[in-house]
Design a protein around this motif. Structure first.
Motif, PDB file in Angstrom:
ATOM      1  N   GLY A  35      13.204  23.671  29.403  1.00 35.61           N
ATOM      2  CA  GLY A  35      12.371  25.436  29.848  1.00 35.61           C
ATOM      3  C   GLY A  35      12.514  26.491  28.652  1.00 35.61           C
ATOM      4  O   GLY A  35      11.530  27.181  28.517  1.00 35.61           O
ATOM      5  N   VAL A  36      13.377  26.345  27.927  1.00 30.20           N
ATOM      6  CA  VAL A  36      13.293  27.186  27.378  1.00 30.20           C
ATOM      7  C   VAL A  36      12.467  26.974  26.262  1.00 30.20           C
ATOM      8  O   VAL A  36      11.886  27.919  26.019  1.00 30.20           O
ATOM      9  N   SER A  37      12.499  25.267  25.312  1.00 31.30           N
ATOM     10  CA  SER A  37      11.310  25.975  24.729  1.00 31.30           C
ATOM     11  C   SER A  37       9.967  25.650  25.016  1.00 31.30           C
ATOM     12  O   SER A  37       9.170  26.260  23.829  1.00 31.30           O
ATOM     13  N   SER A  38       9.604  25.170  25.645  1.00 29.00           N
ATOM     14  CA  SER A  38       8.553  25.206  26.548  1.00 29.00           C
ATOM     15  C   SER A  38       8.179  26.888  26.784  1.00 29.00           C
ATOM     16  O   SER A  38       7.080  27.736  26.424  1.00 29.00           O
ATOM     17  N   SER A  39       9.461  28.046  26.953  1.00 30.55           N
ATOM     18  CA  SER A  39       8.929  29.366  27.125  1.00 30.55           C
ATOM     19  C   SER A  39       8.847  29.980  25.648  1.00 30.55           C
ATOM     20  O   SER A  39       7.827  30.889  25.489  1.00 30.55           O
ATOM     21  N   ILE A  40       9.396  29.334  24.375  1.00 28.64           N
ATOM     22  CA  ILE A  40       9.067  30.149  23.450  1.00 28.64           C
ATOM     23  C   ILE A  40       7.961  29.189  22.797  1.00 28.64           C
ATOM     24  O   ILE A  40       6.354  30.085  22.774  1.00 28.64           O
ATOM     25  N   LEU A  41       7.581  28.154  23.159  1.00 26.99           N
ATOM     26  CA  LEU A  41       6.000  28.067  22.551  1.00 26.99           C
ATOM     27  C   LEU A  41       4.961  28.515  23.218  1.00 26.99           C
ATOM     28  O   LEU A  41       4.151  28.304  22.583  1.00 26.99           O
ATOM     29  N   LEU A  42       5.085  28.129  24.739  1.00 27.74           N
ATOM     30  CA  LEU A  42       3.493  28.819  24.990  1.00 27.74           C
ATOM     31  C   LEU A  42       3.849  30.371  25.607  1.00 27.74           C
ATOM     32  O   LEU A  42       2.799  30.631  25.912  1.00 27.74           O
ATOM     33  N   LEU A  43       4.671  30.854  26.507  1.00 30.45           N
ATOM     34  CA  LEU A  43       5.135  32.362  26.100  1.00 30.45           C
ATOM     35  C   LEU A  43       4.915  33.064  24.558  1.00 30.45           C
ATOM     36  O   LEU A  43       5.092  34.602  24.894  1.00 30.45           O
ATOM     37  N   GLY A  44       5.902  32.661  23.692  1.00 29.87           N
ATOM     38  CA  GLY A  44       5.861  34.068  22.781  1.00 29.87           C
ATOM     39  C   GLY A  44       7.402  34.612  22.814  1.00 29.87           C
ATOM     40  O   GLY A  44       7.429  35.369  22.721  1.00 29.87           O
ATOM     41  N   GLU A  45       8.300  33.472  24.177  1.00 26.53           N
ATOM     42  CA  GLU A  45       9.232  34.676  23.887  1.00 26.53           C
ATOM     43  C   GLU A  45      10.242  34.788  23.208  1.00 26.53           C
ATOM     44  O   GLU A  45      10.459  33.497  22.130  1.00 26.53           O
ATOM     45  N   PRO A  46      11.209  35.818  22.915  1.00 28.83           N
ATOM     46  CA  PRO A  46      11.577  36.386  22.022  1.00 28.83           C
ATOM     47  C   PRO A  46      13.225  35.044  21.897  1.00 28.83           C
ATOM     48  O   PRO A  46      13.434  34.842  22.853  1.00 28.83           O
ATOM     49  N   VAL A  47      13.760  34.204  20.428  1.00 32.25           N
ATOM     50  CA  VAL A  47      15.261  34.200  20.629  1.00 32.25           C
ATOM     51  C   VAL A  47      16.048  34.307  20.249  1.00 32.25           C
ATOM     52  O   VAL A  47      15.904  35.015  18.956  1.00 32.25           O
ATOM     53  N   ASP A  48      17.307  34.551  20.356  1.00 29.04           N
ATOM     54  CA  ASP A  48      18.517  35.509  19.855  1.00 29.04           C
ATOM     55  C   ASP A  48      19.438  34.956  19.999  1.00 29.04           C
ATOM     56  O   ASP A  48      19.784  33.393  20.675  1.00 29.04           O
ATOM     57  N   SER A  49      20.510  35.055  19.159  1.00 26.75           N
ATOM     58  CA  SER A  49      21.908  34.164  19.127  1.00 26.75           C
ATOM     59  C   SER A  49      22.532  34.218  20.707  1.00 26.75           C
ATOM     60  O   SER A  49      22.752  33.141  20.737  1.00 26.75           O
ATOM     61  N   SER A  50      22.415  35.045  21.582  1.00 24.95           N
ATOM     62  CA  SER A  50      22.908  34.633  22.611  1.00 24.95           C
ATOM     63  C   SER A  50      22.211  33.828  23.651  1.00 24.95           C
ATOM     64  O   SER A  50      22.546  32.715  24.026  1.00 24.95           O
ATOM     65  N   LEU A  51      21.263  33.437  23.724  1.00 26.67           N
ATOM     66  CA  LEU A  51      19.805  32.586  24.431  1.00 26.67           C
ATOM     67  C   LEU A  51      20.284  31.189  23.055  1.00 26.67           C
ATOM     68  O   LEU A  51      20.514  30.387  24.293  1.00 26.67           O
ATOM     69  N   LEU A  52      21.077  31.183  22.445  1.00 24.79           N
ATOM     70  CA  LEU A  52      21.402  29.629  21.640  1.00 24.79           C
ATOM     71  C   LEU A  52      22.717  29.590  22.259  1.00 24.79           C
ATOM     72  O   LEU A  52      23.240  28.119  22.506  1.00 24.79           O
ATOM     73  N   ILE A  53      23.658  30.708  21.557  1.00 25.36           N
ATOM     74  CA  ILE A  53      24.838  30.039  22.049  1.00 25.36           C
ATOM     75  C   ILE A  53      25.127  29.818  23.150  1.00 25.36           C
ATOM     76  O   ILE A  53      25.762  28.838  24.153  1.00 25.36           O
TER      77      ILE A  53
END
Length: 306
Positions: free
Chosen positions: A271-289
């Protein structure tokens, strides 16, 4: 001869595992697809059309494989309740929440579904519980809270959540309720039948509500959809709603519920990877951790439960 027999047994099982992996990909990608719909039309209209299309396919699937069921009035009432909570309720919170929250964060918040389901199942049905399950639950909740509050989980106690975050918690509540209804009230009804007929009741509620709130424009919505919207809708209907369920049920039948359910822990990752790839949503440390902690917690819970 032994090697040939072993290969013959292993290949079908590899196919089942591949289907379960595909299921996780499809359910994960449903979040960015839902985001496209939520931003293109009124959310209730989008939910009504999604399930209206899906119900037609589910009913054909049920009739072709099971036939029309003979159910008691109590079972029909249970299916109506399941549809109201698990289809209507969840779809409303899902679409409204995606209007306000990035799909990547939304996909991680719902990792708490098994946490609350387990807690209530232990209380209501006396299901097994141990310290490792409790540890996994704590990790999943802390991870989801980190994602929800963008790295400041203590804000949960300060009432700092916005409307979008509360709507996502509504997704968690309705899915937990749907799971417990299925566990307690839908005994004696196979999963294909319960999914198809429950969706009929939930879809009827969605259509009525969409017509009341969105008006006649809800009926004419497909006439103005762009190709991108049509592709997203087709994916949600055929991929995430029908095909993913078929693969999941096949996995449960051949590998057992525990093994099949363990693949659900991969859904937020896709869900996260496809949202980032398809929608260009930003990634921050809180999302990863927070995401890593939440997924790890679900994995610990699944292993401890088995």
């Amino acid at each position: 001869m032994f090697e040939a027999a072993s290969t013959a047994v292993t290949r079908p099982l590899l196919g089942v595992h591949a289907k379960l992996l595909g299921m996780a990909v499809l359910w994960g990608a449903s979040w960015p697809a839902g985001k496209v719909l939520a931003q293109s039309m009124p959310p209730l209209t989008a939910a009504a059309w999604r399930f209206a299309f899906a119900v037609l396919i589910l009913l054909v699937w049920m009739l072709a494989t099971r036939g029309w069921p003979r159910l008691s009035p109590r079972q029909w009432a249970s299916l109506a309740l399941a549809g109201a909570v698990g289809v209507f309720g969840y779809a409303v919170f899902f679409m409204l929440g995606l209007q306000l929250v990035p799909a990547s964060r939304a996909a991680l918040v719902v990792t708490t579904n098994p946490v609350f389901t387990t807690l209530l199942a232990v209380w209501l049905f006396r299901e097994h519980f141990n310290g490792r399950i409790g540890l996994g639950m704590l990790m999943a909740v802390l991870g989801a809270a980190t994602v929800l509050t963008r790295g400041a989980p203590w804000h949960l106690f300060a009432g700092a959540l916005g409307l979008g975050e509360w709507l996502l918690l509504g997704c968690v509540a309705t899915w937990t309720g749907y799971t417990l209804i299925s566990r307690g009230l839908l005994k004696g009804i196979d999963t294909v039948t319960s999914t198809a007929l429950g969706a009929v009741f939930g879809t009827a509620l969605l259509i009525v509500t969409a017509l009341l709130l969105d008006g006649r424009a809800a009926l004419a919505a497909p006439l103005v959809w762009t190709p991108t919207v049509w592709i997203s809708m087709a994916f949600l209907v055929v991929g995430a709603t029908v095909l993913a369920y078929a693969w999941y049920f096949d996995g449960v039948a051949q590998l057992g519920a525990g093994t099949a359910a363990s693949y659900i822990s991969l859904v937020p990752v896709f869900g996260v990877s496809s949202s980032i790839l398809l929608l260009g949503e930003p990634v921050d440390s809180s999302l990863l951790i927070g995401g890593a902690l939440a997924v790890a917690g679900v994995v610990v819970m699944n292993r401890a439960r088995r």
